[in-house]
Scaffold this motif. Structure first.
Motif, PDB file in Angstrom:
ATOM      1  N   GLU A  76       0.818  -1.222   0.000  1.00  0.00           N
ATOM      2  CA  GLU A  76       0.000   0.000   0.000  1.00  0.00           C
ATOM      3  C   GLU A  76       0.850   1.270   0.000  1.00  0.00           C
ATOM      4  N   ILE A  77       1.887   1.252  -0.828  1.00  0.00           N
ATOM      5  CA  ILE A  77       2.724   2.439  -1.000  1.00  0.00           C
ATOM      6  C   ILE A  77       2.266   3.166  -2.250  1.00  0.00           C
ATOM      7  N   GLY A  78       2.082   4.494  -2.122  1.00  0.00           N
ATOM      8  CA  GLY A  78       1.540   5.257  -3.245  1.00  0.00           C
ATOM      9  C   GLY A  78       1.852   6.738  -3.148  1.00  0.00           C
ATOM     10  N   PRO A  79       0.993   7.576  -3.752  1.00  0.00           N
ATOM     11  CA  PRO A  79       1.248   9.012  -3.810  1.00  0.00           C
ATOM     12  C   PRO A  79       1.511   9.613  -2.424  1.00  0.00           C
ATOM     13  N   GLY A  80       2.532  10.495  -2.376  1.00  0.00           N
ATOM     14  CA  GLY A  80       2.898  11.137  -1.112  1.00  0.00           C
ATOM     15  C   GLY A  80       3.967  10.384  -0.340  1.00  0.00           C
ATOM     16  N   ASP A  81       4.176   9.112  -0.708  1.00  0.00           N
ATOM     17  CA  ASP A  81       5.181   8.306  -0.007  1.00  0.00           C
ATOM     18  C   ASP A  81       6.542   8.421  -0.689  1.00  0.00           C
ATOM     19  N   GLU A  82       7.587   8.250   0.108  1.00  0.00           N
ATOM     20  CA  GLU A  82       8.950   8.187  -0.425  1.00  0.00           C
ATOM     21  C   GLU A  82       9.509   6.786  -0.203  1.00  0.00           C
ATOM     22  N   VAL A  83      10.285   6.327  -1.195  1.00  0.00           N
ATOM     23  CA  VAL A  83      10.917   5.010  -1.113  1.00  0.00           C
ATOM     24  C   VAL A  83      12.406   5.180  -1.417  1.00  0.00           C
ATOM     25  N   ILE A  84      13.246   4.713  -0.508  1.00  0.00           N
ATOM     26  CA  ILE A  84      14.695   4.838  -0.680  1.00  0.00           C
ATOM     27  C   ILE A  84      15.197   3.727  -1.593  1.00  0.00           C
ATOM     28  N   VAL A  85      15.913   4.133  -2.657  1.00  0.00           N
ATOM     29  CA  VAL A  85      16.471   3.175  -3.625  1.00  0.00           C
ATOM     30  C   VAL A  85      17.928   3.540  -3.893  1.00  0.00           C
ATOM     31  N   PRO A  86      18.755   2.545  -4.232  1.00  0.00           N
ATOM     32  CA  PRO A  86      20.127   2.880  -4.626  1.00  0.00           C
ATOM     33  C   PRO A  86      20.123   3.529  -6.003  1.00  0.00           C
ATOM     34  N   THR A  87      20.974   4.529  -6.195  1.00  0.00           N
ATOM     35  CA  THR A  87      21.064   5.158  -7.516  1.00  0.00           C
ATOM     36  C   THR A  87      21.866   4.294  -8.479  1.00  0.00           C
ATOM     37  N   PHE A  88      22.749   3.438  -7.926  1.00  0.00           N
ATOM     38  CA  PHE A  88      23.626   2.648  -8.776  1.00  0.00           C
ATOM     39  C   PHE A  88      23.050   1.248  -8.956  1.00  0.00           C
ATOM     40  N   THR A  89      22.113   1.138  -9.895  1.00  0.00           N
ATOM     41  CA  THR A  89      21.509  -0.145 -10.236  1.00  0.00           C
ATOM     42  C   THR A  89      20.687   0.062 -11.510  1.00  0.00           C
ATOM     43  N   PHE A  90      20.028  -1.001 -11.970  1.00  0.00           N
ATOM     44  CA  PHE A  90      19.161  -0.898 -13.142  1.00  0.00           C
ATOM     45  C   PHE A  90      17.939  -0.035 -12.802  1.00  0.00           C
ATOM     46  N   ILE A  91      17.412   0.649 -13.787  1.00  0.00           N
ATOM     47  CA  ILE A  91      16.352   1.657 -13.590  1.00  0.00           C
ATOM     48  C   ILE A  91      15.047   1.072 -13.038  1.00  0.00           C
ATOM     49  N   ALA A  92      14.823  -0.235 -13.215  1.00  0.00           N
ATOM     50  CA  ALA A  92      13.538  -0.835 -12.813  1.00  0.00           C
ATOM     51  C   ALA A  92      13.191  -0.571 -11.354  1.00  0.00           C
ATOM     52  N   HIS A 307      37.813  -9.599 -29.626  1.00  0.00           N
ATOM     53  CA  HIS A 307      36.504 -10.269 -29.671  1.00  0.00           C
ATOM     54  C   HIS A 307      36.096 -10.825 -28.306  1.00  0.00           C
ATOM     55  N   ILE A 308      36.426 -10.065 -27.263  1.00  0.00           N
ATOM     56  CA  ILE A 308      36.013 -10.429 -25.902  1.00  0.00           C
ATOM     57  C   ILE A 308      34.994  -9.406 -25.437  1.00  0.00           C
ATOM     58  N   ALA A 309      33.824  -9.889 -25.053  1.00  0.00           N
ATOM     59  CA  ALA A 309      32.761  -8.979 -24.617  1.00  0.00           C
ATOM     60  C   ALA A 309      33.069  -8.418 -23.237  1.00  0.00           C
ATOM     61  N   SER A 310      32.562  -7.218 -22.973  1.00  0.00           N
ATOM     62  CA  SER A 310      32.556  -6.658 -21.617  1.00  0.00           C
ATOM     63  C   SER A 310      31.413  -5.651 -21.611  1.00  0.00           C
ATOM     64  N   ALA A 311      31.002  -5.222 -20.429  1.00  0.00           N
ATOM     65  CA  ALA A 311      29.845  -4.326 -20.360  1.00  0.00           C
ATOM     66  C   ALA A 311      29.997  -3.369 -19.188  1.00  0.00           C
ATOM     67  N   ILE A 312      29.305  -2.241 -19.289  1.00  0.00           N
ATOM     68  CA  ILE A 312      29.326  -1.258 -18.204  1.00  0.00           C
ATOM     69  C   ILE A 312      27.949  -1.245 -17.549  1.00  0.00           C
ATOM     70  N   TYR A 313      27.888  -1.808 -16.354  1.00  0.00           N
ATOM     71  CA  TYR A 313      26.672  -1.780 -15.536  1.00  0.00           C
ATOM     72  C   TYR A 313      26.999  -0.977 -14.277  1.00  0.00           C
ATOM     73  N   TYR A 314      26.717   0.366 -14.282  1.00  0.00           N
ATOM     74  CA  TYR A 314      25.783   1.085 -15.136  1.00  0.00           C
ATOM     75  C   TYR A 314      26.422   2.425 -15.484  1.00  0.00           C
ATOM     76  N   PRO A 315      26.348   2.833 -16.763  1.00  0.00           N
ATOM     77  CA  PRO A 315      27.049   4.049 -17.171  1.00  0.00           C
ATOM     78  C   PRO A 315      26.401   5.347 -16.685  1.00  0.00           C
ATOM     79  N   ILE A 316      25.088   5.312 -16.423  1.00  0.00           N
ATOM     80  CA  ILE A 316      24.396   6.523 -15.941  1.00  0.00           C
ATOM     81  C   ILE A 316      23.596   6.155 -14.695  1.00  0.00           C
ATOM     82  N   PRO A 317      24.010   6.647 -13.529  1.00  0.00           N
ATOM     83  CA  PRO A 317      23.257   6.335 -12.310  1.00  0.00           C
ATOM     84  C   PRO A 317      21.832   6.890 -12.382  1.00  0.00           C
TER      85      PRO A 317
END
Length: 369
Positions: A76-92, A307-317
């Motif tokens: 039951e979290i909704g409008p007016g509420d704040e939820v703390i999330v890490p900035t350094f992760t996937f946007i979901a 030909h070795i893959a690598s990735a940046i998780y995550y380039p934009i916090p």
């Protein structure tokens, strides 16, 4: 260097090959029975994952993002509420908070382990804060015992984002079992991944389980009776069957990742870079193997040339994403620095030591130049 020796980030073909016949036979039976939604495979997978986490209930859904959305709605979290999330992760993680009309409050992360820490969380708590969503990033659990005692002190709900960490644990206790609700993703590249999207929510609370079951099914607990606004977010039987076929092998898959991580640690020892580190008693399942280094972009280019893959998780916090407007949302210097320094190397259960050695050799050569 020929393309035949290319090293991918994740090798899903090699992953599914040994299970192919078993999966195809199972899919054939589903087609014969023609039961595709909310069936026996989904129910069995819910029990399997709940048992793995050491909790009472699992509720399948359409994706890891939906798992977070359903969790927030059930609490039951909704409008007016704040939820703390890490900035350094996937946007979901932040996206789900916006979906329910609440405000994601971005908090910086620990520079060694990339997860939320209690001092940073505590500094962000206001009278509007209702919940915390710690993310077990790259397969390493956040400090859940400390986070839970902080949550109790401030009467906050805790939703664990376990999308990258199925099977990870702290002193033998599985992620997903600490908070009010744990959320999992079965995206194909995850440690337990399907052949499409899928997710699950786990909880010990029978009342939350009941809410989650109705919310994922159009807000309906009885056919054609819709008590609240719900969602069409169900894990279909074909995905559930594929995940069930893989499930008995999950500990083997995670052990393969841990072995690959140990090889990396050996082959990259003594170089001017930071390796992943798991605190004492923390079981890291290495969804990603992420190093930190100054000359990240040069190393990435050198790997690509071989030909070795690598990735940046995550380039934009999260706090710098365009969707939140031009003003940076909060001051998160660690995340800003990590975005310039992190590099994830190939990581999958089938990775061989010769491949790890080759990746390390390119990195070593580049750093010496």
């Amino acid at each position: 260097m020929s393309h035949s020796t290319a090293i991918p980030m994740v090798d899903l073909r090699a992953h599914f090959q040994p299970l192919r016949e078993e999966i195809l036979a199972g899919l054939g039976k589903i087609l014969d029975q023609a039961g595709f939604i909310l069936g026996e495979h989904g129910r069995a997978l819910e029990q399997d994952v709940a048992q793995l986490c050491g909790v009472a209930h699992g509720v399948g859904c359409a994706s890891g993002t939906d798992a977070l959305l359903l969790a927030l709605r059930a609490l039951e979290i909704g409008p007016g509420d704040e939820v703390i999330v890490p900035t350094f992760t996937f946007i979901a993680t932040a996206e789900a908070v916006l979906y329910v009309g609440a405000k994601p409050v971005f908090v910086d992360v620990d520079p060694q382990n990339y997860v939320l820490t209690v001092p940073l969380i505590e500094a962000a708590i206001t009278t509007r804060t209702k919940a915390i969503i710690p993310v077990h990033l790259y397969g390493l659990p956040a400090d859940m015992p400390a986070i839970m005692s902080l949550a109790q002190q401030y009467h906050l709900k805790v939703i664990e984002d376990c999308a990258q960490a199925i099977g990870a644990s702290i002193h033998g206790r599985a992620v997903g079992s600490f908070g009010d609700i744990g959320c999992f993703s079965f995206f194909p590249s995850k440690n337990l991944g399907g052949a499409g999207d899928g997710g699950m929510v786990v909880t010990n609370d029978p009342e939350l389980e009941k809410q989650l079951r109705g919310l994922r099914n159009h807000g309906s607990w009885q056919t054609y009776h819709h008590d609240v606004l719900g969602y069409n977010s169900r894990l279909d039987e074909m995905q559930a069957l594929i995940l069930r076929t893989e499930f008995p092998h999950l500990s083997t898959f995670n052990a393969g990742r841990q072995q690959a991580a140990a090889w990396y640690a050996g082959h990259l020892a003594g170089l001017d870079l930071q390796l992943p580190h798991a605190p004492e008693g923390y079981q890291h399942v290495y969804h990603q193997y992420t190093i930190q280094l100054e000359s990240r972009d040069a190393v990435k280019a050198a790997l690509q040339a071989e030909h070795i893959a690598s990735a940046i998780y995550y380039p934009i916090p999260g706090h710098r994403q365009k969707m939140f407007g031009d003003q940076p949302q909060g001051h998160c210097p660690v995340a800003d620095q990590l975005a310039e320094r992190v590099l994830s190397l190939p990581m999958f259960p089938e990775l061989q030591e010769v491949q790890v050695a080759r990746v390390a050799e390119v990195i070593r050569r580049t750093l010496k130049d």
